[in-house]
Design an enzyme around this catalytic site. Structure first.
Site, PDB file in Angstrom:
ATOM      1  N   GLY A  10       0.781  -1.230   0.000  1.00 37.25           N
ATOM      2  CA  GLY A  10       0.000   0.000   0.000  1.00 37.25           C
ATOM      3  C   GLY A  10       0.812   1.279   0.000  1.00 37.25           C
ATOM      4  N   GLY A  60       1.711   3.078  -5.965  1.00 34.42           N
ATOM      5  CA  GLY A  60       0.961   2.465  -7.056  1.00 34.42           C
ATOM      6  C   GLY A  60      -0.515   2.295  -6.772  1.00 34.42           C
ATOM      7  N   ASP A 120       7.703  -8.234   5.257  1.00 30.33           N
ATOM      8  CA  ASP A 120       7.826  -9.067   4.065  1.00 30.33           C
ATOM      9  C   ASP A 120       6.706 -10.095   4.157  1.00 30.33           C
ATOM     10  OD1 ASP A 120       8.461 -10.928   2.098  1.00 30.33           O
ATOM     11  OD2 ASP A 120      10.621 -10.762   2.416  1.00 30.33           O
ATOM     12  N   ARG A 149       6.111 -12.660   2.756  1.00 31.43           N
ATOM     13  CA  ARG A 149       6.527 -14.061   2.628  1.00 31.43           C
ATOM     14  C   ARG A 149       6.793 -14.707   3.987  1.00 31.43           C
ATOM     15  NH1 ARG A 149      11.344 -13.053  -1.607  1.00 31.43           N
ATOM     16  NH2 ARG A 149      11.627 -11.318  -0.146  1.00 31.43           N
ATOM     17  N   TYR A 180      -4.649 -12.221 -17.115  1.00 28.99           N
ATOM     18  CA  TYR A 180      -4.174 -13.501 -17.669  1.00 28.99           C
ATOM     19  C   TYR A 180      -4.216 -14.619 -16.624  1.00 28.99           C
ATOM     20  CZ  TYR A 180       0.296 -11.628 -15.807  1.00 28.99           C
ATOM     21  OH  TYR A 180       1.272 -11.077 -15.018  1.00 28.99           O
ATOM     22  N   LYS A 199      -0.744 -15.983  -9.712  1.00 30.39           N
ATOM     23  CA  LYS A 199      -2.054 -15.330  -9.729  1.00 30.39           C
ATOM     24  C   LYS A 199      -3.174 -16.338  -9.939  1.00 30.39           C
ATOM     25  CE  LYS A 199      -0.945 -10.861  -9.408  1.00 30.39           C
ATOM     26  NZ  LYS A 199      -1.419  -9.972  -8.311  1.00 30.39           N
ATOM     27  N   PRO A 212      -4.355  -2.704 -18.069  1.00 29.91           N
ATOM     28  CA  PRO A 212      -3.237  -1.751 -18.026  1.00 29.91           C
ATOM     29  C   PRO A 212      -3.564  -0.487 -17.221  1.00 29.91           C
ATOM     30  CG  PRO A 212      -4.369  -1.601 -20.137  1.00 29.91           C
ATOM     31  CD  PRO A 212      -5.024  -2.720 -19.384  1.00 29.91           C
TER      32      PRO A 212
END
Length: 279
Positions: free
Chosen positions: A11, A14, A60, A62, A146, A161, A189
């Site tokens: 956050g 972008g 992080d 992860r 995609y 994804k 996009p």
């Protein structure tokens, strides 16, 4: 969104920051997280100008235990978190035969494992709070256009994804009993500094714009409005859905859609007329 507290991963910049801005404008308390402390500090100051509670945490995603600690810290600052936007991601171009195992693992760890880590911590906290009509929550996962089709040259992202999408639909049914909704947005996009630097060199832009049926990129406010709707009480019966927002780009698979890229519309009409049988 008044009375809600939402955590946005990734956050600090972008699309994540754009969504966070929309949430606070609509009255939500917001937590943001990411790996760059300085970026988060700047973003938090921007968000605080709207008058709701704002907090940030460097993490992080992860690291499962670190994510748990983040929820503890942000809850102590903001109160119970009842909304989660899994936006943290990573991506890069590579011919798949040239991918290193570490390159593949890094993206999957951030996107898929990171989303699981945040989602499970979030869900367990709500479930432990005896999730009922008063203790529900909402998860919004940011996937990609995609997700189902796959895409060349971004294999780790496509695989990760797709996993996030499967997580969305699986938990939407399983956790509905706790009044926890899960949905996803698949953006097309939407220019951001980070993604555009890695994925959209200037040499590509003219050709890429030609394949967009609306002839333009998406605006951040367009995606943020959709995110706010899905996180709000205006959409209480939407669960397990993935909404694509790309101006129709994903419909380019139509067999003759390529014609729009070959000539202006007036010339195409003349060409079509020339093919009709003479009376």
């Amino acid at each position: 969104l008044q009375g809600k507290t939402i955590l946005v991963t990734g956050g600090g910049s972008g699309l994540g920051l754009s969504m966070a801005h929309q949430f606070v404008k609509l009255g939500a308390n917001v937590g943001i997280c990411g790996r760059a402390a300085e970026k988060l500090q700047v973003a938090a100051k921007e968000l605080q100008s709207h008058g709701t509670k704002v907090a940030y945490h460097t993490v992080d995603v992860r690291d499962y235990d670190a994510v748990g600690e983040m929820f503890e810290q942000l809850t102590s600052q903001l109160g119970a978190i009842n909304g989660l936007v899994n936006n943290a991601a990573g991506n890069f171009y590579a011919a798949s035969e040239d991918l290193t195992p570490n390159g593949f693992k890094t993206i999957v760890d951030i996107v898929l494992h990171g989303t699981f880590n945040c989602t499970q911590h979030f869900g367990k906290r709500l479930i432990d709070a005896k999730g009922d009509s008063n203790h529900g929550g909402t998860v919004l996962n940011i996937v990609t256009t995609y997700t189902e089709s796959g895409s060349s040259f971004v294999l780790p992202s496509a695989c990760a994804k797709a996993g996030v999408y499967a997580m969305t639909t699986s938990l939407a049914y399983e956790w509905a009993t706790y009044n926890i909704r899960l949905n996803a947005i698949a953006p097309g996009p939407f220019p951001t500094e980070g993604a555009w630097t890695r994925l959209m060199p200037k040499d590509f832009e003219a050709a890429y714009l030609k394949r967009l049926p609306m002839g333009r990129y998406g605006r951040h406010d367009e995606l943020s409005n959709l995110a706010a709707f899905l996180m709000s009480d205006l959409s209480p019966y939407i669960n397990g859905e993935c909404i694509t927002i790309d101006g129709g780009e994903h419909r380019a698979s139509g067999q003759f859609n390529f014609l729009t890229q070959l000539a202006p519309r007036a010339e195409l009409k003349k060409f079509f007329a020339s093919l009709r049988p003479k009376k």
